[in-house]
Design a protein around this motif. Sequence first.
Motif, PDB file in Angstrom:
ATOM      1  N   LEU A  73       0.647  -1.087   0.031  1.00  0.00           N
ATOM      2  CA  LEU A  73      -0.109  -0.018   0.018  1.00  0.00           C
ATOM      3  C   LEU A  73       0.843   1.138   0.033  1.00  0.00           C
ATOM      4  O   LEU A  73       0.567   2.239  -0.735  1.00  0.00           O
ATOM      5  CB  LEU A  73      -0.854  -0.007   1.127  1.00  0.00           C
ATOM      6  CG  LEU A  73      -2.028  -1.194   1.293  1.00  0.00           C
ATOM      7  CD1 LEU A  73      -2.675  -0.828   2.655  1.00  0.00           C
ATOM      8  CD2 LEU A  73      -3.116  -0.962   0.044  1.00  0.00           C
ATOM      9  N   ARG A  74       1.836   1.035   0.790  1.00  0.00           N
ATOM     10  CA  ARG A  74       2.919   2.476   0.765  1.00  0.00           C
ATOM     11  C   ARG A  74       3.564   2.335  -0.232  1.00  0.00           C
ATOM     12  O   ARG A  74       3.875   3.645  -0.983  1.00  0.00           O
ATOM     13  CB  ARG A  74       3.985   2.206   1.893  1.00  0.00           C
ATOM     14  CG  ARG A  74       3.247   2.355   3.427  1.00  0.00           C
ATOM     15  CD  ARG A  74       4.219   2.024   4.508  1.00  0.00           C
ATOM     16  NE  ARG A  74       3.614   2.138   5.646  1.00  0.00           N
ATOM     17  CZ  ARG A  74       4.178   2.212   6.864  1.00  0.00           C
ATOM     18  NH1 ARG A  74       5.510   2.269   6.938  1.00  0.00           N
ATOM     19  NH2 ARG A  74       3.414   2.360   8.127  1.00  0.00           N
ATOM     20  N   MET A  75       3.656   1.273  -1.121  1.00  0.00           N
ATOM     21  CA  MET A  75       4.413   1.574  -2.370  1.00  0.00           C
ATOM     22  C   MET A  75       3.696   2.109  -3.588  1.00  0.00           C
ATOM     23  O   MET A  75       4.091   2.959  -4.449  1.00  0.00           O
ATOM     24  CB  MET A  75       4.834  -0.037  -2.940  1.00  0.00           C
ATOM     25  CG  MET A  75       6.174  -0.418  -1.988  1.00  0.00           C
ATOM     26  SD  MET A  75       6.138  -2.120  -2.534  1.00  0.00           S
ATOM     27  CE  MET A  75       6.747  -1.959  -4.222  1.00  0.00           C
ATOM     28  N   ILE A  76       2.166   1.838  -3.371  1.00  0.00           N
ATOM     29  CA  ILE A  76       1.339   2.462  -4.283  1.00  0.00           C
ATOM     30  C   ILE A  76       1.343   3.979  -4.042  1.00  0.00           C
ATOM     31  O   ILE A  76       1.304   4.707  -4.951  1.00  0.00           O
ATOM     32  CB  ILE A  76      -0.094   1.737  -4.149  1.00  0.00           C
ATOM     33  CG1 ILE A  76      -0.060   0.265  -4.711  1.00  0.00           C
ATOM     34  CG2 ILE A  76      -1.016   2.642  -4.822  1.00  0.00           C
ATOM     35  CD1 ILE A  76      -1.466  -0.181  -4.296  1.00  0.00           C
ATOM     36  N   PHE A  77       1.485   4.465  -2.752  1.00  0.00           N
ATOM     37  CA  PHE A  77       1.348   5.827  -2.690  1.00  0.00           C
ATOM     38  C   PHE A  77       2.779   6.599  -3.041  1.00  0.00           C
ATOM     39  O   PHE A  77       2.799   7.390  -3.811  1.00  0.00           O
ATOM     40  CB  PHE A  77       1.362   6.146  -1.047  1.00  0.00           C
ATOM     41  CG  PHE A  77       1.216   7.456  -0.668  1.00  0.00           C
ATOM     42  CD1 PHE A  77       0.053   8.246  -0.666  1.00  0.00           C
ATOM     43  CD2 PHE A  77       2.640   7.939  -0.191  1.00  0.00           C
ATOM     44  CE1 PHE A  77       0.160   9.706  -0.260  1.00  0.00           C
ATOM     45  CE2 PHE A  77       2.394   9.351   0.114  1.00  0.00           C
ATOM     46  CZ  PHE A  77       1.429  10.064   0.302  1.00  0.00           C
ATOM     47  N   GLY A  78       3.905   5.760  -2.983  1.00  0.00           N
ATOM     48  CA  GLY A  78       4.786   6.222  -3.404  1.00  0.00           C
ATOM     49  C   GLY A  78       4.855   6.290  -5.065  1.00  0.00           C
ATOM     50  O   GLY A  78       5.591   7.321  -5.613  1.00  0.00           O
ATOM     51  N   LEU A  79       4.208   5.397  -5.779  1.00  0.00           N
ATOM     52  CA  LEU A  79       4.369   5.237  -7.159  1.00  0.00           C
ATOM     53  C   LEU A  79       3.455   6.363  -7.541  1.00  0.00           C
ATOM     54  O   LEU A  79       3.712   6.949  -8.551  1.00  0.00           O
ATOM     55  CB  LEU A  79       3.650   3.884  -7.478  1.00  0.00           C
ATOM     56  CG  LEU A  79       3.621   3.427  -9.040  1.00  0.00           C
ATOM     57  CD1 LEU A  79       4.902   3.596  -9.632  1.00  0.00           C
ATOM     58  CD2 LEU A  79       2.920   2.171  -9.286  1.00  0.00           C
ATOM     59  N   GLY A  80       2.390   6.617  -6.865  1.00  0.00           N
ATOM     60  CA  GLY A  80       1.442   7.665  -7.113  1.00  0.00           C
ATOM     61  C   GLY A  80       2.299   9.080  -7.348  1.00  0.00           C
ATOM     62  O   GLY A  80       2.154   9.852  -8.183  1.00  0.00           O
ATOM     63  N   LEU A  81       3.053   9.327  -6.406  1.00  0.00           N
ATOM     64  CA  LEU A  81       3.641  10.466  -6.242  1.00  0.00           C
ATOM     65  C   LEU A  81       4.783  10.645  -7.442  1.00  0.00           C
ATOM     66  O   LEU A  81       4.999  11.889  -7.899  1.00  0.00           O
ATOM     67  CB  LEU A  81       4.432  10.728  -4.684  1.00  0.00           C
ATOM     68  CG  LEU A  81       3.315  10.787  -3.404  1.00  0.00           C
ATOM     69  CD1 LEU A  81       4.522  11.040  -2.179  1.00  0.00           C
ATOM     70  CD2 LEU A  81       2.637  12.173  -3.648  1.00  0.00           C
ATOM     71  N   THR A  82       5.486   9.516  -7.496  1.00  0.00           N
ATOM     72  CA  THR A  82       6.399   9.509  -8.481  1.00  0.00           C
ATOM     73  C   THR A  82       5.695   9.804  -9.844  1.00  0.00           C
ATOM     74  O   THR A  82       6.113  10.546 -10.890  1.00  0.00           O
ATOM     75  CB  THR A  82       7.127   8.053  -8.815  1.00  0.00           C
ATOM     76  OG1 THR A  82       7.574   7.782  -7.476  1.00  0.00           O
ATOM     77  CG2 THR A  82       7.985   8.155  -9.896  1.00  0.00           C
ATOM     78  N   CYS A  83       4.345   9.326 -10.173  1.00  0.00           N
ATOM     79  CA  CYS A  83       3.655   9.728 -11.699  1.00  0.00           C
ATOM     80  C   CYS A  83       3.446  11.136 -11.671  1.00  0.00           C
ATOM     81  O   CYS A  83       3.546  11.549 -12.758  1.00  0.00           O
ATOM     82  CB  CYS A  83       2.386   8.561 -11.533  1.00  0.00           C
ATOM     83  SG  CYS A  83       2.728   6.908 -11.633  1.00  0.00           S
ATOM     84  N   ILE A  84       2.918  11.540 -10.578  1.00  0.00           N
ATOM     85  CA  ILE A  84       2.509  12.911 -10.516  1.00  0.00           C
ATOM     86  C   ILE A  84       4.016  13.609 -10.871  1.00  0.00           C
ATOM     87  O   ILE A  84       3.852  14.750 -11.550  1.00  0.00           O
ATOM     88  CB  ILE A  84       2.051  13.365  -9.165  1.00  0.00           C
ATOM     89  CG1 ILE A  84       0.724  12.679  -8.791  1.00  0.00           C
ATOM     90  CG2 ILE A  84       2.163  14.901  -9.060  1.00  0.00           C
ATOM     91  CD1 ILE A  84       0.132  13.013  -7.503  1.00  0.00           C
ATOM     92  N   ALA A  85       4.956  13.403 -10.233  1.00  0.00           N
ATOM     93  CA  ALA A  85       6.191  14.250 -10.512  1.00  0.00           C
ATOM     94  C   ALA A  85       6.590  13.864 -11.870  1.00  0.00           C
ATOM     95  O   ALA A  85       7.082  15.109 -12.809  1.00  0.00           O
ATOM     96  CB  ALA A  85       7.346  13.708  -9.552  1.00  0.00           C
ATOM     97  N   ILE A  86       6.620  13.031 -12.547  1.00  0.00           N
ATOM     98  CA  ILE A  86       6.949  12.565 -13.888  1.00  0.00           C
ATOM     99  C   ILE A  86       6.011  13.379 -14.839  1.00  0.00           C
ATOM    100  O   ILE A  86       6.452  14.100 -15.880  1.00  0.00           O
ATOM    101  CB  ILE A  86       6.912  11.054 -14.195  1.00  0.00           C
ATOM    102  CG1 ILE A  86       7.838  10.298 -13.693  1.00  0.00           C
ATOM    103  CG2 ILE A  86       6.977  10.989 -15.720  1.00  0.00           C
ATOM    104  CD1 ILE A  86       7.778   8.783 -13.712  1.00  0.00           C
ATOM    105  N   ALA A  87       4.491  13.306 -14.545  1.00  0.00           N
ATOM    106  CA  ALA A  87       3.709  14.055 -15.171  1.00  0.00           C
ATOM    107  C   ALA A  87       3.956  15.706 -15.207  1.00  0.00           C
ATOM    108  O   ALA A  87       3.835  16.276 -16.277  1.00  0.00           O
ATOM    109  CB  ALA A  87       2.161  13.952 -14.928  1.00  0.00           C
TER     110      ALA A  87
END
Length: 313
Positions: free
Chosen positions: A226-240
């Motif tokens: 679950l924490r990895m999903i949260f981190g992945l979401g933040l990473t995607c936002i940063a990339i976008a």
Amino acid sequence: MKITILIPFYNEEEMIEKTHQVLSKELKTMVEFEFELLYVNDGSSDHTLELMRKIAEQDERVKYLSFSRNFGKEAAMLAGFDHASGEAVIIMDGDLQNPPYLIKEMIAKYQEGYDVVNAKRSRDGERKTTSFFAKIFYKVANTMMDVELTDGVSDFRLLSRPAINAITSLREYNRFSKGLFSWIGFKETVIEYENELRQAGQTKWSFKKSLNYALDGILSFSNHPLRMIFGLGLTCIAIAGLYIIWLLFNYFSDPSQAVSGYFTTIFTIVFFGGVQLVSIGVLGEYIGKIFYEVKGRPHYIIEESNIKKGDQE
């Protein structure tokens, strides 16, 4: 001192009699102990139950439980723990890959004061692919899980009565015994032995079942996904965000070179769509486990047994 030998069987008609013979021969060398042989038929579809009945008629030490259907090895072990009457319980597989000659050494360690005696096997003779994926699992599990697992340590182990009582007090439906054995604590030690190959029959653990078991273990003992999903979401936002900044920079630098937007649209849909599907899948796994827990169904249903009320202390 009474020791219970707990062995779950599932479609082991080719091995059950041989396993009992080899085990009985080994136990004859330990006459100073009283043994209870507790066999659990996990809803076998072959002649395992008929052979189990026959063995029980010939050997009064043999007690058996037979499920109404296949509930899985985790349920079979829990049923054995619930009905074992020994001062300590030794869990073994029914295919002789867990050598009975280690029983004497396990009991000796127990008498030294250890509550949990683990048997750790080598990987000799095992398929390279199996060993490779096993090593990956243990590395990932020990990184993500809240308990420590040791490569080569299976369910073959001795547990003292206090350890058994601790395990049976944990009535969660989604069980991962390797993690539970480690989670309860208690004083433990490890005995190493050479890997034994199956002598007859086919393994019931396919790659798919092993993978599902590994995923269940990680999800049962960790919220890291679950924490990895949260981190992945933040990473995607940063990339976008960086991508949008790059597009704006190119547009203001040279408007004539601005792209039509086709690639950008496809990239955004595929990338973020994939992230969302993975995230929903992980969340769904956790919700599914909650769903099974709240229903409160029994872990197993016993259809037949030769254990009488007075047999359990």
